[in-house]
Design a protein around this motif. Structure first.
Motif, PDB file in Angstrom:
ATOM      1  N   VAL A  73       0.855  -1.178   0.000  1.00 36.39           N
ATOM      2  CA  VAL A  73       0.000   0.000   0.000  1.00 36.39           C
ATOM      3  C   VAL A  73       0.900   1.239   0.000  1.00 36.39           C
ATOM      4  N   PRO A  74       1.130   1.833  -1.170  1.00 39.55           N
ATOM      5  CA  PRO A  74       2.058   2.969  -1.243  1.00 39.55           C
ATOM      6  C   PRO A  74       1.461   4.241  -0.623  1.00 39.55           C
ATOM      7  N   VAL A  75       2.277   4.932   0.151  1.00 35.51           N
ATOM      8  CA  VAL A  75       1.902   6.238   0.702  1.00 35.51           C
ATOM      9  C   VAL A  75       2.606   7.284  -0.152  1.00 35.51           C
ATOM     10  N   LYS A  76       1.836   8.261  -0.636  1.00 35.89           N
ATOM     11  CA  LYS A  76       2.445   9.255  -1.530  1.00 35.89           C
ATOM     12  C   LYS A  76       3.211  10.307  -0.704  1.00 35.89           C
ATOM     13  N   LEU A  77       4.442  10.568  -1.089  1.00 29.77           N
ATOM     14  CA  LEU A  77       5.210  11.648  -0.463  1.00 29.77           C
ATOM     15  C   LEU A  77       5.665  12.610  -1.562  1.00 29.77           C
ATOM     16  N   SER A  78       5.481  13.906  -1.325  1.00 28.05           N
ATOM     17  CA  SER A  78       5.910  14.900  -2.305  1.00 28.05           C
ATOM     18  C   SER A  78       7.389  15.220  -2.069  1.00 28.05           C
ATOM     19  N   ALA A  79       7.975  15.939  -3.019  1.00 27.13           N
ATOM     20  CA  ALA A  79       9.373  16.347  -2.849  1.00 27.13           C
ATOM     21  C   ALA A  79       9.515  17.189  -1.587  1.00 27.13           C
ATOM     22  N   SER A  80       8.515  18.020  -1.283  1.00 30.92           N
ATOM     23  CA  SER A  80       8.644  18.851  -0.077  1.00 30.92           C
ATOM     24  C   SER A  80       8.436  18.017   1.195  1.00 30.92           C
ATOM     25  N   ASP A  81       7.593  16.971   1.151  1.00 33.53           N
ATOM     26  CA  ASP A  81       7.505  16.047   2.300  1.00 33.53           C
ATOM     27  C   ASP A  81       8.880  15.447   2.571  1.00 33.53           C
ATOM     28  N   LEU A  82       9.554  15.057   1.501  1.00 29.32           N
ATOM     29  CA  LEU A  82      10.857  14.401   1.681  1.00 29.32           C
ATOM     30  C   LEU A  82      11.859  15.359   2.305  1.00 29.32           C
ATOM     31  N   ARG A  83      11.792  16.601   1.883  1.00 31.45           N
ATOM     32  CA  ARG A  83      12.723  17.597   2.430  1.00 31.45           C
ATOM     33  C   ARG A  83      12.442  17.879   3.910  1.00 31.45           C
ATOM     34  N   LEU A  84      11.160  18.035   4.243  1.00 32.25           N
ATOM     35  CA  LEU A  84      10.823  18.479   5.603  1.00 32.25           C
ATOM     36  C   LEU A  84      10.645  17.311   6.584  1.00 32.25           C
ATOM     37  N   TYR A  85       9.898  16.301   6.186  1.00 31.82           N
ATOM     38  CA  TYR A  85       9.618  15.166   7.080  1.00 31.82           C
ATOM     39  C   TYR A  85      10.795  14.184   7.150  1.00 31.82           C
ATOM     40  N   TYR A  86      11.389  13.887   5.969  1.00 32.78           N
ATOM     41  CA  TYR A  86      12.390  12.808   5.930  1.00 32.78           C
ATOM     42  C   TYR A  86      13.802  13.345   6.160  1.00 32.78           C
ATOM     43  N   GLU A  87      14.263  14.205   5.224  1.00 32.72           N
ATOM     44  CA  GLU A  87      15.635  14.724   5.396  1.00 32.72           C
ATOM     45  C   GLU A  87      15.707  15.671   6.590  1.00 32.72           C
ATOM     46  N   GLY A  88      14.651  16.440   6.822  1.00 34.91           N
ATOM     47  CA  GLY A  88      14.634  17.411   7.912  1.00 34.91           C
ATOM     48  C   GLY A  88      14.411  16.736   9.261  1.00 34.91           C
ATOM     49  N   PHE A  89      13.135  16.558   9.637  1.00 31.56           N
ATOM     50  CA  PHE A  89      12.856  16.124  11.002  1.00 31.56           C
ATOM     51  C   PHE A  89      13.424  14.735  11.325  1.00 31.56           C
ATOM     52  N   SER A  90      13.240  13.772  10.394  1.00 32.17           N
ATOM     53  CA  SER A  90      13.711  12.408  10.707  1.00 32.17           C
ATOM     54  C   SER A  90      15.237  12.360  10.780  1.00 32.17           C
ATOM     55  N   ASN A  91      15.887  12.917   9.755  1.00 31.43           N
ATOM     56  CA  ASN A  91      17.330  12.690   9.642  1.00 31.43           C
ATOM     57  C   ASN A  91      18.218  13.843  10.086  1.00 31.43           C
ATOM     58  N   ASP A  92      17.622  14.999  10.385  1.00 27.96           N
ATOM     59  CA  ASP A  92      18.460  16.105  10.864  1.00 27.96           C
ATOM     60  C   ASP A  92      18.021  16.614  12.239  1.00 27.96           C
TER      61      ASP A  92
END
Ligand code: GDG
Length: 480
Positions: A73-92
């Motif tokens: 079940v794929p969850v859609k992530l936008s480029a800005s989700d990746l920047r803020l949720y993934y690279e930002g909050f999760s990984n920084d």
């Protein structure tokens, strides 16, 4: 399950498959090789499971589909989700904070807002595919708010959460501006799993300090309005690898031959030292290079025919996060200096590989290495250490292992080191190189026994058994 709802659902940031473009332009799915996929595969098949996660490419709409008997079940992530949720909050934010602030965490409210939004999206997608009373297993630090959000949406579910990275001591954790929300987010689960006893203890302390709830060893009492408290299990389930599969891979004639070829290609050194890590500041690669460089400088190790070489595989990771770009520059400068100062035309001091490799090549490298260096400054578990041990069917090779990696709680017969103590690390490297065959065999046998007995299937069985025990008798709704 015919109604599009599933009785067992795994939720993780990434799906267990990667979407890859074929040469003819069509898209295909390739199973990602991780241990989690292997561990959960049998459970998934037996229970008709679904897996909720991101498909690895931004901004694409994908309908749920079946792959290898598992509903994805794929969850859609936008480029800005990746920047803020993934690279930002999760990984920084979370990653450096939870690894003892080895790097400075960045706290940004827009990252947090997006983290909460994306966690809600994961929770909603999961709620939509989980059958009545289903078991849901949420994975890792990207999704710490999902357990509570899911419980609010679907109180009928049995919810587990496993935390793959360390949980920091309260003195560090308390920096987090959203510390209370995260602690509460996790408490939505029935079972919260950690890698080490210390992680579970740190979490329980954060719960006591921030919420004042009662905790006992391995459990937390969550007060409920007008009802007896809900008991949340919060304890240690150290993750492992698919040991038998790794042993088999390392036994294959192709891998054995490749291991010998690697040694020949390196110019037949007497000693091959190996490091294998994602290029990450938690892994202590700088400390390792410093110790090795000093040994060369002191003349206690030499480079050349019949001497020593360090092979360092640093697989590319999080390349758009600033701290990772800086780390790469630093490591590559150091490697360049070591090779410039100590290499010869035919022999390098460090064979440095900033690439990802197939599993077969990893197994061959493990077999080719006399000494394996795991010098993490902080690491949830470190599966590389376990893979090295599993590969060594010849009962040879020496594992030098940081006390700060979760694996050191189990792999006690490794040479345990404090990576901050460069003098101690240098001595341990020399001791590993000159260790007599009998001692190497004795240590490796004991290590192998542990990794064989406690493999990834035992890990998932143990966690899921505790999760199922949460249900009332006869598989009814969760007991409160
Ligand atoms: C997190 C936690 C915890 C690496 N390069 C290549 C490659 N790898 C594989 C290794 C190993 C895995 O990736 C790395 O696992 P680790 O456990 O060492 O580290 P993290 O990636 O930081 O994982 C960690 C883990 O989650 C599980 O809970 O142990 O503490 O940080 O399997 O072999 N595999 C291939 N090519 C590569 O180039 N095929």
């Amino acid at each position: 399950m015919g109604d599009g709802r599933y009785s067992f659902v795994v939720v993780s940031n990434r799906l267990p498959v990667d979407r890859v473009e074929e040469e003819d332009g069509t898209a295909a799915w390739r199973r990602s090789p991780g241990g989690l996929v292997t561990a959960l595969e049998p459970v998934m098949r037996a229970s008709g499971g679904a897996w909720v996660g991101w498909a690895g490419q931004p901004d694409i709409d994908l309908a749920p589909f079946d792959n290898d008997e598992v509903r994805l079940v794929p969850v859609k992530l936008s480029a800005s989700d990746l920047r803020l949720y993934y690279e930002g909050f999760s990984n920084d934010t979370i990653w450096p904070l939870y690894h003892d602030v080895i790097a400075q965490p960045t706290y940004r409210r827009v990252w947090w807002d997006r983290y909460a939004q994306v966690n809600r999206r994961f929770a909603e997608e999961t709620a939509a595919v989980a059958a009545e009373g289903a078991t849901v297993w949420v994975q890792d630090y990207h999704l710490q708010l999902v357990p509570r959000m899911l419980r609010e949406l679907r109180p009928d579910l049995v919810i587990g959460y496993f935390h793959h990275i360390p949980f920091p001591p309260y003195g560090i954790y308390s920096q987090l501006p959203w510390r209370t929300q995260i602690v509460q987010g996790l408490l939505g689960a029935d079972v919260i799993g950690f890698q080490r006893v210390a992680d579970a203890g740190n979490y329980a302390r954060a719960v006591r300090r921030l919420l004042g709830y009662r905790t006992a060893t391995g459990s937390i009492e969550v007060p409920q309005d007008g009802a007896p408290p809900r008991r949340v299990v919060a304890k240690t389930y150290p993750i492992s690898i698919d040991t038998a599969a790794f042993e088999e891979l390392a036994r294959s004639p192709e891998v054995q031959e490749r291991a010998q070829q690697i040694r020949r290609d390196l110019g037949n050194p007497a000693t091959v030292i190996l490091g294998v890590d994602r290029l990450d500041y938690t892994k202590g690669i700088r400390h390792r290079l410093k110790a090795y460089g000093e040994l060369l400088e002191d003349g206690r190790l030499q480079v050349g025919e019949g001497e020593t070489v360090l092979v360092q595989v640093a697989s590319p990771s999080r390349e758009r996060v600033e701290a990772y770009m800086q780390l790469r520059d630093e490591i590559e400068l150091t490697v360049g200096r070591l090779n410039g100062d100590f290499g010869t035309i035919s022999h390098q001091a460090v064979s440095y590989l900033h690439q990802g490799y197939p599993r077969e090549e990893m197994a061959a490298l493990y077999l080719a290495a006399d000494v394996m260096l795991v010098t993490a400054l902080r690491d949830g578990m470190n599966l590389v250490a376990k893979e090295y041990v599993a590969a060594r069917g010849d009962e040879d090779g020496v594992l030098v292992l940081s006390e700060f990696a979760g694996a050191s709680d189990e792999l006690r017969q490794a040479l345990l080191i404090n990576p901050h103590d460069i003098a101690g690390l240098k001595d341990a490297i020399l001791r590993a190189i000159s260790m007599p065959r009998d001692e190497r065999r004795r240590r490796m046998r004991a290590l192998r026994r542990r990794v064989r007995e406690y493999d990834v299937a035992r890990w998932s069985r143990g966690f899921l058994a505790d999760l199922e025990a949460v249900r009332g008798p006869a598989g009814g709704p969760p007991a409160s």
